[in-house]
Design an enzyme around this catalytic site. Structure first.
Site, short mmCIF file in Angstrom:
data_model
loop_
_atom_site.label_atom_id
_atom_site.label_comp_id
_atom_site.label_asym_id
_atom_site.label_seq_id
_atom_site.Cartn_x
_atom_site.Cartn_y
_atom_site.Cartn_z
N CYS A 247 18.80 1.12 19.62
CA CYS A 247 18.81 2.19 20.60
C CYS A 247 19.67 1.81 21.82
O CYS A 247 20.89 1.75 21.70
CB CYS A 247 17.38 2.58 20.96
SG CYS A 247 17.28 4.29 21.53
N HIS B 298 14.99 3.63 15.79
CA HIS B 298 14.09 2.48 15.92
C HIS B 298 13.55 2.07 14.55
O HIS B 298 12.50 2.54 14.14
CB HIS B 298 12.92 2.82 16.85
CG HIS B 298 13.34 3.00 18.27
ND1 HIS B 298 13.39 1.95 19.16
CD2 HIS B 298 13.77 4.09 18.94
CE1 HIS B 298 13.81 2.39 20.34
NE2 HIS B 298 14.05 3.68 20.24
N GLU C 57 12.09 -0.48 13.77
CA GLU C 57 10.85 -1.27 13.86
C GLU C 57 9.59 -0.44 13.58
O GLU C 57 8.54 -1.01 13.30
CB GLU C 57 10.75 -1.94 15.23
CG GLU C 57 10.53 -1.02 16.44
CD GLU C 57 11.83 -0.54 17.08
OE1 GLU C 57 12.85 -0.47 16.37
OE2 GLU C 57 11.81 -0.21 18.29
N1 GLN Z 1 17.97 5.03 27.47
C1 GLN Z 1 18.63 5.32 26.25
C2 GLN Z 1 18.60 6.80 25.90
O1 GLN Z 1 17.83 7.51 26.44
C3 GLN Z 1 18.05 4.49 25.11
C4 GLN Z 1 16.63 4.82 24.81
C5 GLN Z 1 15.96 3.75 24.00
O2 GLN Z 1 16.43 2.62 23.92
N2 GLN Z 1 14.81 4.06 23.43
O3 GLN Z 1 19.36 7.24 25.08
#
Ligand code: GLN
Length: 536
Positions: free
Chosen positions: A382, A509, A511
């Site tokens: 992310c 994600h 995970e």
């Molecule tokens: N802050 C980033 C976004 O909003 C990444 C979000 C995250 O890592 N969950 O896209």
């Protein structure tokens, strides 16, 4: 309704691992052939943990249907290997919002709206709805917080009433408490547990089973004493010691008879559990052949719970690769041009996790650069993927002040940009990210295509910003390839670096989908690349 209910409360102190007890019991019931679901009732007033600082609450666990839930829901999914929904986690915030909304619509026909019965009815109806929708043999319901907390009261009252709603023979109440060891006296103490049960009784709940969390063996004497003082059958006082690994907990609870007494209380037929697969997990975890040291470069590193599912996923990947994964926690704010090689030269893999906001970003970008230039296996998740894109834009493409518009709205090169449909969401931040499971198509010939062994995958998301497609050609031409894409919306989901042994960034994600007996392919590949590097 055929579903039986087990309610799990906590006493004495918080952080007793009620969630693990619930998850572990779920595994034990499943291993007896019973279908199981688990839900969590959280007494705090936030609608969900999505708006909370990870230091307050640990990680936010995302369900496939886009719920931002308590991290215990992650334990549940990993232990019982069922896909749960956002409905498996209800908070006071949700309950009160629903009650107040109904009141505004005139839904209470002029009545005075009260905690009892309106709030408690709302709680019960949510629990019953989960049971109806999933129709499990057993639904485990964990109540967050500790008995005695003011905000827990409506939940405890609601579960007390459940006995009347579904029949006493269909309910069991488990109270998880702490048996502290007083070293000066050389003794374990049962008094806090007696007080906690007294508190439960004053609310009208007689626990059927007490699970004693302790650092020392809870002797039969003490268990008998607790049974006597708390009106509990002696074999229903169950010891639950600290374990080296979370995955040993179900085996320990089985040995101490937890599932047997739960089954007896619920009037279910007892069956011999089949724990072969679970024992194999623990066995493999205990006997690694390889070693890999992996740096997690994040900004919440002091609280490991903030990255709980990532840590678990690395464990799963270690189990799959028979590798002991040693995590080196690196505070992103401490990574500077001066410190970077000192901090990262001894690791075999670098993982930059997700996050929000500016703090620590420079360190994350430096960590990416270090991984890229030194051929260290790299996994960006992310925000970690977004920073891999920013690093490449700045240092390879030489795009001036390239950044994510999340932190630099005036950058001439917003290589990471706000998603179009997110423009209006910046004022209402709760629950408005791009959340939950979406499909992603993998490119033929890519590393991820090989790792997954399939060409369309589904992964869970939690972000607002995305790779800016205006720069796509430049990135592709210079060797950073978009190898995973959400076709419906043309969103870049995965980047891979050409000419690097293992460099992958994922916008989603992974995970949240890794399981102890089914490691996530991306983590599995990452840990494999890391231990191979270590052995070189
Ligand atoms: N802050 C980033 C976004 O909003 C990444 C979000 C995250 O890592 N969950 O896209």
């Amino acid at each position: 309704m055929r579903t039986k209910f087990v309610f799990i409360t906590g006493g004495v102190v918080s952080s007793l691992g009620k969630g693990i007890t619930a998850a572990g019991l779920g595994r034990l019931l499943k291993s007896r052939g019973y279908s199981v679901s688990i839900c969590k009732l959280d007494p705090y007033l936030n609608v969900d943990p999505g708006t909370m600082n990870p230091y307050q609450h640990g990680e936010v666990y995302v369900t496939d249907d886009g719920g931002e839930t308590d991290l215990d829901v992650g334990h549940y999914e990993r232990f019982i290997n069922e896909q749960l929904s956002k409905n498996n986690n209800a908070t006071s915030g949700q309950i009160y919002s629903a009650v107040i909304e109904r009141e505004r619509q005139g839904g209470y026909n002029g009545g005075t709206v009260q905690v009892i019965p309106h709030v408690t009815n709302e709680i019960k109806s949510r629990v019953l709805k989960v049971a109806q929708n999933i129709d499990p043999d057993v639904l485990l319901v964990e109540v967050g917080g500790t008995v005695g907390d003011i905000e827990s009261l409506p939940f405890l009252e609601a579960i007390r009433q459940m006995k009347g709603a579904v029949g006493a023979e269909n309910c069991a109440f488990i109270h998880v408490t702490l048996i502290p060891y007083i070293s000066a006296a050389g003794e374990l103490k049962s008094k806090p547990t007696q007080h906690s049960v007294k508190e439960m009784l004053s609310i009208g709940i007689q626990p059927d089973i007490i699970v004693c969390r302790s650092e020392r063996h809870v002797t039969k004497d003490i268990r008998d004493k607790i049974a006597l003082f708390c009106n509990i059958e002696p074999d229903c006082v169950i010891e639950n010691l600290n374990a080296d690994s979370l995955y040993e907990v179900p085996l320990m609870l089985e040995e101490n008879g937890l599932a047997n007494v739960v089954i007896r209380k619920l009037g279910l037929e007892n069956r011999t559990p089949d724990l072969t697969a679970w024992k194999a997990i623990v066995e493999r975890e205990r006997n690694p052949i390889h070693k890999a040291k992996i740096a997690i470069v994040g900004k919440y590193v002091e609280l490991h719970d903030a990255y709980l599912s990532i840590v678990e996923s690395l464990k799963h990947a270690g189990i799959a690769n028979q590798t002991e994964v040693d995590i080196k926690w690196v505070d992103a704010q401490e990574v500077t041009t001066e410190t970077v090689s000192d901090l990262l030269s001894d690791v075999d893999g670098i993982l930059v996790p997700g996050g929000f906001g500016e703090r620590g970003l420079d360190g994350k970008i430096l960590a990416v650069k270090y991984a890229r230039e030194n051929n260290v296996p790299f996994l960006g998740i992310c925000l970690g993927m977004q920073m891999a894109v920013v690093e490449f834009a700045r240092n390879v493409l030489k795009l001036e002040r390239a950044h994510s518009s999340e932190v630099d709205q005036l950058t001439p090169n917003p290589v990471i940009n706000l998603m179009e449909d997110q423009v209006n969401n910046l004022h209402n931040i709760g629950g408005t990210l791009r959340l939950g499971g979406y499909s992603c198509k993998l490119k033929e010939g890519s590393k991820v295509r090989e790792l997954y062994g399939t060409d369309v995958i589904r992964e869970r998301h939690r972000h607002r910003y995305e790779f800016n497609n205006d720069y796509r050609e430049m990135f592709e031409n210079a060797g950073m390839h978009i190898v995973g894409e959400n076709v419906e919306r043309n969103l870049a989901e995965i980047v891979e670096l050409e000419g690097h042994p293992w460099f992958i960034g994922v916008q989603f994600h992974p995970e949240f989908k890794s399981r102890p007996d089914n490691a996530h392919p991306v983590f599995k590949g990452f840990v494999e690349a890391a231990f191979r590097r270590a052995e070189k």
